[in-house]
Design an enzyme around this catalytic site. Structure first.
Site, mmCIF file in Angstrom:
data_model
loop_
_atom_site.group_PDB
_atom_site.id
_atom_site.type_symbol
_atom_site.label_atom_id
_atom_site.label_comp_id
_atom_site.label_asym_id
_atom_site.label_seq_id
_atom_site.Cartn_x
_atom_site.Cartn_y
_atom_site.Cartn_z
ATOM 1 N N CYS A 59 0.829 -1.061 0.140
ATOM 2 C CA CYS A 59 -0.012 0.030 -0.312
ATOM 3 C C CYS A 59 0.790 1.281 -0.037
ATOM 4 O O CYS A 59 1.647 1.439 1.026
ATOM 5 C CB CYS A 59 -1.048 0.027 1.303
ATOM 6 S SG CYS A 59 -1.970 1.572 1.511
ATOM 7 N N CYS A 62 0.029 3.699 2.898
ATOM 8 C CA CYS A 62 0.572 3.258 3.827
ATOM 9 C C CYS A 62 1.988 3.508 4.165
ATOM 10 O O CYS A 62 2.821 4.149 5.437
ATOM 11 C CB CYS A 62 0.557 1.792 4.168
ATOM 12 S SG CYS A 62 -1.342 0.951 4.002
#
Length: 145
Positions: A59, A62
């Site tokens: 991600c 993230c």
């Protein structure tokens, strides 16, 4: 003698850089390596909430939160004082169960839990540090905590 002097200089330089590098880590958010059960117990004992980062390694947002937001001093000052901070990879180990139990369907998802494991707030997606702290404060206030 010249080799000995170089070795001593390199050792001193390494020690200095190590101290500097470790000192930098101290300013940001300190994520503890705890199980969920341990984090909840610590939060209850310290009268804090749990701030949980539920992420996936692939991600991009993230990774940006981890590399750009959480290392900042203002993030560390706020989160370290008010929360027990933990991270779980939603695709590995205990993180799989956490994502299922709390219905995490997007990454990153940040959960605010009380000491009993009840969700009191949720932020989905990343944001610049000031905006992110404001979102978390808003979620905490909405929960009456």
């Amino acid at each position: 003698m010249n080799t000995m002097r170089k070795a001593m200089m390199m050792t001193a330089l390494f020690a200095f850089l190590s101290i500097f590098a470790f000192g930098q880590d101290e300013v940001g958010v300190k994520f503890e390596k705890l199980t969920l059960k341990e984090a909840l117990a610590k939060a209850k004992k310290e009268n804090k909430l749990v701030f949980m980062d539920v992420y996936a390694v692939w991600c991009g947002p993230c990774q940006q939160m981890t590399s750009r937001v959480f290392p900042q001093k203002k993030a560390g000052d706020y989160f370290n004082a008010n929360f027990v901070n933990v991270k779980f990879d939603a695709e590995k180990g205990e993180g799989v169960d956490i994502a299922r139990v709390y219905g995490v369907r997007a990454y990153p998802t940040f959960l605010l839990l009380d000491g009993d494991g009840n969700e009191v707030g949720r932020i989905v997606g990343g944001a610049p540090v000031d905006d992110f702290i404001a979102k978390v404060k808003e979620a905490v206030a909405a929960a009456g905590k």
